[in-house]
Design an enzyme around this catalytic site. Structure first.
Site, PDB file in Angstrom:
ATOM      1  N   HIS A  38      -7.146  19.271 -51.025  1.00 43.88           N
ATOM      2  CA  HIS A  38      -7.212  17.922 -50.457  1.00 43.88           C
ATOM      3  C   HIS A  38      -8.581  17.275 -50.673  1.00 43.88           C
ATOM      4  O   HIS A  38      -8.695  16.207 -51.279  1.00 43.88           O
ATOM      5  CB  HIS A  38      -6.893  17.979 -48.960  1.00 43.88           C
ATOM      6  CG  HIS A  38      -5.525  18.466 -48.642  1.00 43.88           C
ATOM      7  ND1 HIS A  38      -4.396  17.698 -48.853  1.00 43.88           N
ATOM      8  CD2 HIS A  38      -5.089  19.644 -48.120  1.00 43.88           C
ATOM      9  CE1 HIS A  38      -3.329  18.377 -48.466  1.00 43.88           C
ATOM     10  NE2 HIS A  38      -3.726  19.564 -48.029  1.00 43.88           N
ATOM     11  N   ASP A  39      -9.627  17.904 -50.159  1.00 47.98           N
ATOM     12  CA  ASP A  39     -10.951  17.272 -50.169  1.00 47.98           C
ATOM     13  C   ASP A  39     -11.512  17.085 -51.568  1.00 47.98           C
ATOM     14  O   ASP A  39     -12.295  16.162 -51.816  1.00 47.98           O
ATOM     15  CB  ASP A  39     -11.926  18.098 -49.334  1.00 47.98           C
ATOM     16  CG  ASP A  39     -11.606  18.055 -47.850  1.00 47.98           C
ATOM     17  OD1 ASP A  39     -10.937  17.098 -47.419  1.00 47.98           O
ATOM     18  OD2 ASP A  39     -12.010  18.980 -47.127  1.00 47.98           O
TER      19      ASP A  39
END
Length: 304
Positions: A233-234
Site C-alpha cells: 500500500h504505502d
C-alpha cells in the site's frame, strides 16, 4: 535533479518498503522523516523508523509526531503488522534518537529553510499534516504538493467504506483535503493492485541484506500472504513520485465523512462530478501492475 521530499510515516511493515524506496530511489532526495501514531503507537513507530535508518546507515533527521488523533481515541493496525509494528526481524541495537523538537516544528522549520517548495509524502494518518496546515498556515506556499497513501473511491479495508489511514483520524484528513494545497491520493483503488508476487518474494533472501530483512518482516505481514502475494500500500505513494506514468489519475472533488455512524472515515470521491464542486484532489484510480512490479525490483536491488 533529485526531488526533495519529506516523509511522514507510521512504520509498519509496508512502510519499511516505502522508506527503502524513498532512500534508495536515485530520483529522490529524502531530507526529513517524521512519525505519527497509526499502525502502532507513535513511540513504536518512532523506534521502528530509527531502526530502519540505522539499518541502512541513512543520516536523515527524524522527528516524533502526534501520539493521538485530533479528536478521537487512537486505533491501530497491530493485527496486520504485529504488536511492535515490525515483527519478524531482530534489528541491532543503536543509540539514534529523534530530534528534540516535535514533527510539526521540524517540518515547519525545514520548509521555511528550503530553497524551493518541497513535496510532502504522508503514508500514515494525516494528523501531523493537519496540525502543520492549521497551526502554521505560513508554510503553505513552501509545499509543492502532498502525496498520500490513503482513502478509496470504493470499498474500505477497516470498515466497509473507510481506508485505515483516513479512518484513524478523519478530522485531520478533512482538514487536509479542505486546505487548498495540491494533493495526489494513492488509495485502495491502486494499492490493492500493488501486489508483490510469491515468485518475487521468494527471491528476496538472495537479493541483498535489505531483501533478507524484508522477507523476514513479510512473514509477519497480514495484507495478503507469502503464498498469494502481498499488497504494498504505502509504496504506491513513493512509486508515483518516481513513475507517475504507471498511474491513471483523475481530478475529483473529495470530502471526508466525519459524522456517519457507519461511514466515518470514508473518502467521498465525486468521480462523475455529481456534486458540482471543483476538484481538490488528483485521485489515482488504476495502476500498471507489471510496470510497478518491475520498478520495485529495480529499486530494492539498489537498497544494499
Amino acid at each position: 535533479m533529485r526531488l526533495p521530499i519529506f516523509l511522514d510515516t507510521d512504520p509498519g511493515i509496508d512502510d519499511a518498503v516505502a522508506i527503502a524506496a524513498a532512500i534508495f530511489a536515485p530520483e529522490l532526495d529524502l531530507q526529513l522523516m517524521t512519525t505519527v501514531a497509526g499502525n502502532v503507537s507513535v513511540e513504536k513507530t518512532t523506534r521502528n523508523a530509527l531502526q530502519l535508518l540505522h539499518f541502512w546507515n541513512a543520516e536523515i533527521p527524524l522527528a516524533q509526531g502526534a501520539a493521538v488523533p485530533l479528536v478521537r481515541a487512537p486505533r491501530d493496525a497491530a493485527s496486520v503488522h504485529g504488536e511492535s509494528g515490525m515483527a519478524g526481524y531482530d534489528f541491532v541495537e543503536h543509540n539514534r534518537k529523534p530530534l528534540g523538537i516535535p514533527a510539526l516544528l521540524a517540518i515547519r522549520d525545514a520548509l521555511m529553510r528550503a530553497p524551493e517548495p518541497v513535496t510532502l509524502v504522508a503514508i500514515g494518518p494525516l494528523t501531523n499534516i493537519a496540525l502543520l496546515l492549521s497551526q502554521c498556515p505560513e508554510c503553505k506556499p513552501y509545499i509543492r504538493r502532498l502525496v498520500i497513501m490513503g482513502g478509496s473511491a470504493g470499498r474500505g479495508n477497516c470498515t466497509p467504506n473507510a481506508e485505515f489511514n483516513i479512518a484513524a483520524d478523519p478530522e485531520a484528513a478533512a482538514c487536509v483535503f479542505r486546505s487548498g494545497i495540491e494533493i495526489v491520493m494513492c488509495g485502495l483503488d491502486v494499492t490493492n493492485q500493488a501486489i508483490l508476487t510469491p515468485d518475487y518474494l521468494s527471491t528476496l533472501p538472495q537479493l541483498n541484506r535489505t531483501g533478507k530483512m524484508l522477507h523476514a518482516l513479510f512473514s509477519h505481514y497480514r495484507s495478503g500472504s507469502m503464498q498469494s502475494g502481498l499488497r504494498m500500500h504505502d509504496l504506491c505513494a513513493i512509486a508515483w513520485l518516481v513513475r507517475p506514468d504507471l498511474f491513471t489519475l483523475k481530478p475529483c472533488f473529495v470530502a471526508v465523512e466525519t459524522q456517519g455512524e457507519f461511514t466515518s472515515g470514508t473518502t467521498v470521491v465525486d468521480i462523475d462530478g455529481c456534486l458540482g464542486k471543483p476538484a481538490n484532489v488528483q485521485v489515482a484510480l488504476d495502476l500498471d501492475v507489471k510496470g510497478f512490479q518491475q520498478w520495485v525490483a529495480e529499486v530494492l536491488a539498489l537498497a544494499s
